[in-house]
Every structure is written in C-alpha cells, then in structure tokens.
Design an enzyme around this catalytic site. Structure first.
Site, mmCIF file in Angstrom:
data_model
loop_
_atom_site.group_PDB
_atom_site.id
_atom_site.type_symbol
_atom_site.label_atom_id
_atom_site.label_comp_id
_atom_site.label_asym_id
_atom_site.label_seq_id
_atom_site.Cartn_x
_atom_site.Cartn_y
_atom_site.Cartn_z
ATOM 1 N N ARG A 182 11.111 -1.626 10.910
ATOM 2 C CA ARG A 182 10.127 -1.363 12.155
ATOM 3 C C ARG A 182 10.017 -2.475 12.925
ATOM 4 O O ARG A 182 10.089 -3.780 12.551
ATOM 5 C CB ARG A 182 8.772 -1.191 11.347
ATOM 6 C CG ARG A 182 8.307 0.329 10.911
ATOM 7 C CD ARG A 182 7.253 0.214 9.827
ATOM 8 N NE ARG A 182 5.905 -0.425 10.675
ATOM 9 C CZ ARG A 182 4.857 -0.344 9.888
ATOM 10 N NH1 ARG A 182 4.467 0.167 8.755
ATOM 11 N NH2 ARG A 182 3.770 -1.014 10.648
ATOM 12 N N ARG A 200 -0.287 -9.055 13.676
ATOM 13 C CA ARG A 200 -1.102 -7.788 12.490
ATOM 14 C C ARG A 200 -1.772 -8.545 11.456
ATOM 15 O O ARG A 200 -2.755 -7.976 11.330
ATOM 16 C CB ARG A 200 -0.120 -6.932 12.107
ATOM 17 C CG ARG A 200 0.423 -5.923 13.157
ATOM 18 C CD ARG A 200 1.808 -5.252 12.751
ATOM 19 N NE ARG A 200 1.754 -4.525 11.622
ATOM 20 C CZ ARG A 200 2.712 -4.680 10.822
ATOM 21 N NH1 ARG A 200 4.025 -5.097 10.941
ATOM 22 N NH2 ARG A 200 2.850 -4.062 9.556
ATOM 23 N N ARG A 254 11.503 -5.269 4.964
ATOM 24 C CA ARG A 254 11.138 -4.160 4.721
ATOM 25 C C ARG A 254 12.134 -3.072 5.306
ATOM 26 O O ARG A 254 12.315 -3.156 6.629
ATOM 27 C CB ARG A 254 9.629 -3.953 5.075
ATOM 28 C CG ARG A 254 9.358 -2.354 5.207
ATOM 29 C CD ARG A 254 7.847 -1.882 5.036
ATOM 30 N NE ARG A 254 7.176 -2.300 6.374
ATOM 31 C CZ ARG A 254 5.823 -2.104 6.316
ATOM 32 N NH1 ARG A 254 5.040 -1.836 5.195
ATOM 33 N NH2 ARG A 254 5.052 -2.596 7.252
ATOM 34 N N LYS A 306 0.833 -1.268 -0.047
ATOM 35 C CA LYS A 306 0.065 0.163 -0.126
ATOM 36 C C LYS A 306 1.001 1.164 0.040
ATOM 37 O O LYS A 306 0.613 1.962 -0.743
ATOM 38 C CB LYS A 306 -0.833 0.018 1.096
ATOM 39 C CG LYS A 306 -2.017 -1.306 1.233
ATOM 40 C CD LYS A 306 -2.766 -0.842 2.463
ATOM 41 C CE LYS A 306 -2.172 -1.112 3.825
ATOM 42 N NZ LYS A 306 -1.379 -2.369 4.244
ATOM 43 N N ARG A 346 -9.834 0.695 8.789
ATOM 44 C CA ARG A 346 -9.253 -0.794 9.079
ATOM 45 C C ARG A 346 -10.485 -1.418 9.853
ATOM 46 O O ARG A 346 -10.235 -2.480 10.196
ATOM 47 C CB ARG A 346 -8.215 -0.643 9.850
ATOM 48 C CG ARG A 346 -6.932 -0.749 9.219
ATOM 49 C CD ARG A 346 -5.871 -1.034 10.338
ATOM 50 N NE ARG A 346 -4.558 -1.378 10.020
ATOM 51 C CZ ARG A 346 -3.414 -0.659 9.518
ATOM 52 N NH1 ARG A 346 -3.702 0.359 8.936
ATOM 53 N NH2 ARG A 346 -2.379 -1.619 9.241
HETATM 54 P P1 ADP Z 1 1.064 -1.669 7.605
HETATM 55 O O1 ADP Z 1 1.447 -0.350 6.498
HETATM 56 O O2 ADP Z 1 2.205 -2.577 7.638
HETATM 57 O O3 ADP Z 1 -0.451 -2.302 7.320
HETATM 58 P P2 ADP Z 1 0.556 0.645 9.177
HETATM 59 O O4 ADP Z 1 1.621 1.476 9.005
HETATM 60 O O5 ADP Z 1 -0.503 1.062 8.277
HETATM 61 O O6 ADP Z 1 1.004 -0.813 9.074
HETATM 62 O O7 ADP Z 1 0.042 0.568 10.935
HETATM 63 C C1 ADP Z 1 0.972 0.306 11.718
HETATM 64 C C2 ADP Z 1 0.167 0.484 13.148
HETATM 65 O O8 ADP Z 1 -0.557 1.599 13.303
HETATM 66 C C3 ADP Z 1 -0.961 -0.749 13.136
HETATM 67 O O9 ADP Z 1 -0.525 -2.154 13.521
HETATM 68 C C4 ADP Z 1 -1.935 -0.213 14.078
HETATM 69 O O10 ADP Z 1 -1.538 -0.366 15.492
HETATM 70 C C5 ADP Z 1 -1.880 1.363 13.995
HETATM 71 N N1 ADP Z 1 -2.746 1.804 13.110
HETATM 72 C C6 ADP Z 1 -2.572 2.100 11.586
HETATM 73 N N2 ADP Z 1 -3.771 2.488 11.091
HETATM 74 C C7 ADP Z 1 -4.858 2.301 11.906
HETATM 75 C C8 ADP Z 1 -6.386 2.168 11.958
HETATM 76 N N3 ADP Z 1 -6.814 2.652 10.817
HETATM 77 N N4 ADP Z 1 -6.814 1.773 13.090
HETATM 78 C C9 ADP Z 1 -6.460 1.386 14.206
HETATM 79 N N5 ADP Z 1 -4.885 1.399 14.318
HETATM 80 C C10 ADP Z 1 -4.308 1.820 13.236
HETATM 81 P P1 ADP Z 2 2.172 -1.769 3.055
HETATM 82 O O1 ADP Z 2 2.166 -0.526 3.218
HETATM 83 O O2 ADP Z 2 0.812 -2.350 2.539
HETATM 84 O O3 ADP Z 2 2.378 -2.436 4.418
HETATM 85 P P2 ADP Z 2 4.645 -1.727 1.744
HETATM 86 O O4 ADP Z 2 4.383 -0.807 0.732
HETATM 87 O O5 ADP Z 2 5.460 -1.076 2.832
HETATM 88 O O6 ADP Z 2 3.364 -2.389 2.340
HETATM 89 O O7 ADP Z 2 5.442 -2.926 1.127
HETATM 90 C C1 ADP Z 2 5.865 -3.822 1.946
HETATM 91 C C2 ADP Z 2 7.419 -4.434 1.539
HETATM 92 O O8 ADP Z 2 7.036 -5.128 0.378
HETATM 93 C C3 ADP Z 2 8.393 -3.428 1.324
HETATM 94 O O9 ADP Z 2 9.710 -3.642 1.735
HETATM 95 C C4 ADP Z 2 8.280 -3.137 -0.178
HETATM 96 O O10 ADP Z 2 9.515 -2.575 -0.889
HETATM 97 C C5 ADP Z 2 7.925 -4.652 -0.740
HETATM 98 N N1 ADP Z 2 7.209 -4.666 -1.889
HETATM 99 C C6 ADP Z 2 6.065 -3.817 -2.268
HETATM 100 N N2 ADP Z 2 5.481 -3.965 -3.469
HETATM 101 C C7 ADP Z 2 6.161 -4.988 -4.048
HETATM 102 C C8 ADP Z 2 6.081 -5.899 -4.910
HETATM 103 N N3 ADP Z 2 5.280 -5.693 -5.831
HETATM 104 N N4 ADP Z 2 6.885 -7.009 -5.217
HETATM 105 C C9 ADP Z 2 7.892 -7.177 -4.309
HETATM 106 N N5 ADP Z 2 8.005 -6.393 -2.976
HETATM 107 C C10 ADP Z 2 7.312 -5.228 -2.785
#
Ligand code: ADP
Ligand code: ADP
Ligand code: ZN
Length: 229
Positions: free
Chosen positions: A165, A176, A132, A18, A93
């Site tokens: 992270r 998660r 990541r 994302k 979420r």
């Molecule tokens: P990822 O990109 O790996 O899905 P995020 O960076 O979006 O993770 O979120 C990291 C943490 O921040 C989540 O595990 C949660 O604790 C909190 N968080 C983020 N967005 C939300 C949301 N919409 N509702 C509740 N908690 C959230």
């Molecule tokens: P999210 O915000 O959904 O948690 P991220 O954009 O942070 O996900 O991506 C998670 C990890 O996967 C990062 O290390 C990123 O570089 C890698 N990644 C993202 N998209 C791809 C893809 N299409 N193929 C391989 N690796 C990817």
C-alpha cells in the site's frame, strides 16, 4: 431471527493486525468481515464518486469525513449477509462515528457485543506497515519478515499478485499513527465506559492473538449460533 446478532468491533492502531485477525475471526463467527478501509480502496479502484472524494484523504493518511464514512458503513450493515451480525474492522475511528453506529444499531434493536483492542507498540507498528504485502485478488495479508508467502510476490491462498500500500510508506504511516492517537484513542474510552473493551496483547504470534480473541468473544457473547463447530 433465530439468535441475536453479534456485533464485534476490532480496534487497534494501523498495523496492529486487525485485518489479519478479522478474516479468521469472522469466518469462525460466521459473520461478514466489514473493513471500512477495504471498502474505500474498492471505491478508489472503481473510480466511483465516493472513491474520488476519499482518495486525497487516504493518500495523506487522514481520515475521510465522518458523514460519508458513516453512510457507507451503515449501508453495508444493511445488506442481507449482515443479518446475523458483523465483525467491524477500522470503523468506528472517531467518537461521532461510534455514536452514529450506536444510534443506527439501536434502530435495528441491536447493540455492540464486544470491542477487542489489539495493543502493539509504535516501533513494531512501523515495521509491520513497512513490510506489509496484500493480495490484489483475495485481500490476504502477508509480511516480508513476519509472515512471508511461500513464493515472494505470490498469494499462497489464490495465486494472485501481492502489492504494497502506498500509504504504508513510513511518512504516511507515521501520519496515520498520529491521527489514530488524536482521533481514535477517545473511541477506546467511549467503549471502555460501556464496559465493552477488552485488551489483547497484539505482539504475540498470529495464532496466539487469534486464540486470545476467540476466548474474549466466547466470554462476552457465548459461542455464537452462527459459529463453526
Ligand atoms: P489500517 O488497516 O492500516 O488501519 P485502513 O485500511 O483501515 O488502515 O484505512 C485506510 C485509510 O482509509 C485510512 O487511513 C483512512 O483514510 C480511510 N479510512 C478507513 N476507515 C475509516 C474511518 N472509519 N473513518 C475515516 N477514514 C477511514
Ligand atoms: P491492520 O489491519 O491492523 O492495519 P494487518 O492485519 O494488515 O493490520 O497487519 C499489519 C502487518 O503486520 C501485516 O503485514 C501482517 O502480516 C503483520 N502481522 C499481523 N499480525 C501479526 C503478528 N501477530 N505478528 C507479526 N506480524 C503480524
Ligand atoms: Zn490471494
């Protein structure tokens, strides 16, 4: 306002890509990238009251309570740079978050335009999270295997230091994912019922995912007036 605002919500489990996609897509759409996780991490770094409240939930891989999360994101959407819309990443979420968002958007006379769901299977997600690396300065996202920076530990974009992270460690990452299945899958159903959900294959390479997302956006909302030529 010249054109109606574009609200796009990127959905997908942790590690789906994302953030990676949102940065590019937001730039191309000409709207801000609003990532709830990034905003929470900013508050934790600044040690604000909200940061101190959110941190224990984030450390465990649980969701921060709905009321504070909703207030924080709605406040962000009220900022002047969101006048033409926003690309939401990580919010909503939960179903109550999605309902609150709909209510607040309706107050501005807005609605959600499209909800792309980036699908990636679970083993791939764990590998993506484990590898990541994120730039501390500009937030650019890398992967040790799939998208390595030219120099290990250094951001290609701004030269800033990269970090991993704490909540990407396999134990917390698994928690998660479990939370995602329990609390966020119903949000997909919520948007599917409204005819807003489109599924994108997130296991393609980064450029292919971007092209698929762009096509879906243009199909759903046309070429936005704010978009880059
Ligand atoms: P990822 O990109 O790996 O899905 P995020 O960076 O979006 O993770 O979120 C990291 C943490 O921040 C989540 O595990 C949660 O604790 C909190 N968080 C983020 N967005 C939300 C949301 N919409 N509702 C509740 N908690 C959230
Ligand atoms: P999210 O915000 O959904 O948690 P991220 O954009 O942070 O996900 O991506 C998670 C990890 O996967 C990062 O290390 C990123 O570089 C890698 N990644 C993202 N998209 C791809 C893809 N299409 N193929 C391989 N690796 C990817
Ligand atoms: Zn950087």
């Amino acid at each position: 306002m010249a054109s109606s605002p574009v609200i796009v919500i990127l959905m997908g489990p942790p590690g789906a890509g994302k953030g990676t996609q949102a940065k590019r897509l937001a730039e191309r759409l000409g709207v801000p990238h609003v990532a709830s996780g990034d905003i929470f991490r900013w508050h934790v770094r600044q040690d604000t009251e909200l940061g101190r409240l959110a941190k224990p939930y984030m450390d465990r891989g649980d969701l921060v309570p709905d009321d504070v999360t909703i207030a924080m994101v709605i406040d962000r959407l009220r900022q002047p740079d969101c006048a033409h819309g926003a690309l939401l990443d990580g919010f909503p979420r939960t179903v109550p978050q999605a309902q609150a968002l709909d209510e607040r958007l309706a107050e501005f006379g807005w609605c959600v335009g499209l909800v792309p769901f980036i699908r990636v299977n679970e083993e791939v997600l764990i590998r993506r999270l484990a590898g990541r690396w994120i730039c501390r300065k500009c937030g650019a996202v890398y992967h040790s295997e799939f998208r390595p920076p030219s120099r290990p530990g250094v951001c290609d974009v701004c030269g800033g230091p990269l970090y991993q992270r704490e909540d990407d460690k396999p134990e917390t990452a698994k928690r998660r994912l479990q939370v995602y299945f329990e609390r966020t899958l119903p949000v997909l159903v919520y948007y599917e019922r409204q005819g807003l959900l489109v599924e994108i294959d997130g296991e393609q390479d980064i450029d292919e995912v971007h092209q698929a997302l762009w096509r879906a956006v243009v199909m759903a909302v046309g070429t936005p007036a704010t978009a880059e030529a």
